[in-house]
Design an enzyme around this catalytic site. Structure first.
Site: not given
Ligand code: NAP
Length: 343
Positions: A165, A239, A334
């Site tokens: 990020r 996020s 972020e």
């Molecule tokens: P989630 O699936 O509930 O998982 C929680 C966190 O654990 C995430 O932040 C994700 O990191 C990490 N994670 C889960 N499984 C993983 C794996 N197999 N390997 C590595 N890291 C893992 O997450 P969530 O909040 O619902 O989001 C789902 C995805 O959408 C994530 O990739 C998240 O980054 C992305 N997202 C981004 C934003 C934003 O505003 N930047 C908002 C919503 C969702 P990572 O974040 O590094 O993937």
């Protein structure tokens, strides 16, 4: 009309938190406008803030300068690079619309990044990522102009210094560039990545054993709609905190004390789930006035109605402080915070 200028411009509709703020000037860099037009419009006008979809910014106060809103349009297939198609989009294209456009042409690789709010030009700034794919894996290059002197430059991936990020554009050495066009190297061979639990479960729910890239994009979109608040109904910037990446020894020490702590390898260290840390501190669903922590997702701060950016920022600082006190881990935001410092 490629460029328009508004004085003392309201910004509430230009940021997905929906907070009230004003800019001394707002310049719309739109349609097929050339970078020179934008440069002329901001020359000698004081500080400039480049804004795309406004989905990664918190206005904690007014902006005493020019907001340059980028909504230029255009996308095309450039040709092959070592057998892989390269596509280019102008910075103001809507990201999700661009992802769908590539899929409709049988060009694969961006499907896990479906429905991320914002513009193509913003995607390299924080190296957007979701569901196991980061933009840097598909990045080919970008064109930019320096607002201070009009210098033009092509950036390849090493020049962007992508991190988790993160990119050069978030640091002092890379500030001041207006990204005008971004290129991606995609594939005609589907190679779906379905490892993330939510994505895998959504595909299973649909009884899809062998997912196509379009299936992945659809499943990702469904999960995102289910888990994340729609900014049109509840102001937010996705996020609010970046998952912290710690050196391995520090992460191991934390994991000894908190065996349930979710953690994964990332960027030579260990990435911790910021949402878990925040949830453990009891913040999920809490509300201070109209500023709140989303009930379904502890990483997302929300504007329940008339919260000011300063109130959301104050809540964010309290969340950060309690995580620091309990776990010794300092969370970083972020979104770009405008009009106040992250102290
Ligand atoms: P989630 O699936 O509930 O998982 C929680 C966190 O654990 C995430 O932040 C994700 O990191 C990490 N994670 C889960 N499984 C993983 C794996 N197999 N390997 C590595 N890291 C893992 O997450 P969530 O909040 O619902 O989001 C789902 C995805 O959408 C994530 O990739 C998240 O980054 C992305 N997202 C981004 C934003 C934003 O505003 N930047 C908002 C919503 C969702 P990572 O974040 O590094 O993937």
């Amino acid at each position: 009309m490629p460029l328009s200028v508004t004085l003392d411009a309201p910004l509430a509709r230009l940021n997905t938190f929906g907070v009230e703020a004003r800019a001394r000037r707002l310049v719309e860099f739109a349609g097929a406008a050339a970078p020179e037009d934008a440069l002329d419009a901001v020359a000698g006008a004081g500080p400039v803030l480049v804004l795309g979809g406004g989905s990664n910014v918190l206005f904690a106060g007014d902006f005493d300068g020019t907001v340059l809103r980028v909504s230029t349009r255009g996308r095309r297939i450039l040709g092959d690079d070592a057998g892989e198609p390269v596509v280019e989009a102008r910075a103001g294209e809507d990201w999700d619309g661009f992802v769908r456009w590539t899929l409709a042409r049988g060009l694969y690789g961006l499907e896990n990044l479906a429905l991320i709010p914002g513009t193509v030009g913003a995607s390299p700034i924080q190296n957007i990522g979701a569901y196991g794919v980061e933009m840097r894996e598909r990045f080919h290059g970008l064109s930019a102009v320096r607002l201070a002197d009009g210098a033009r430059r092509e950036f390849d991936a090493p020049a962007c210094a992508f991190g988790y990020r993160d990119s050069v554009f978030k640091h002092a050495g890379g500030a001041g560039w207006l990204v005008t066009d971004v290129r991606f190297r995609l594939s005609r061979e589907p190679a779906p990545r379905t490892g993330y639990t939510d994505l895998r479960e959504e595909l299973a729910r649909r009884s899809i054993a062998s997912a196509t890239p379009a299936d992945v994009a659809d499943a990702v979109s469904t999960v995102r709609r289910r888990k994340l608040p729609d900014p049109a109904r509840l102001g937010n910037a996705g996020s609010f905190f970046r998952n912290p990446v710690l050196p391995a020894d520090r992460a191991a020490e934390l994991a000894r004390r908190h065996p349930c702590l979710p953690a994964w390898p990332a960027d030579g260290g260990v990435k911790l789930a910021a949402a878990w840390l925040i949830d453990q501190c009891g913040w999920k669903g809490r509300r201070e006035g109209d500023a709140g922590v989303h009930a379904a997702h502890a990483l997302v701060l929300v504007n329940h109605g008339r919260a000011s950016g300063a109130q959301i920022l104050a809540l964010a600082r309290r969340v950060r402080d309690s995580v620091l006190e309990r776990f010794g881990v300092e969370l970083e935001p972020e979104p770009l915070i405008v009009g106040a410092a992250w102290l």
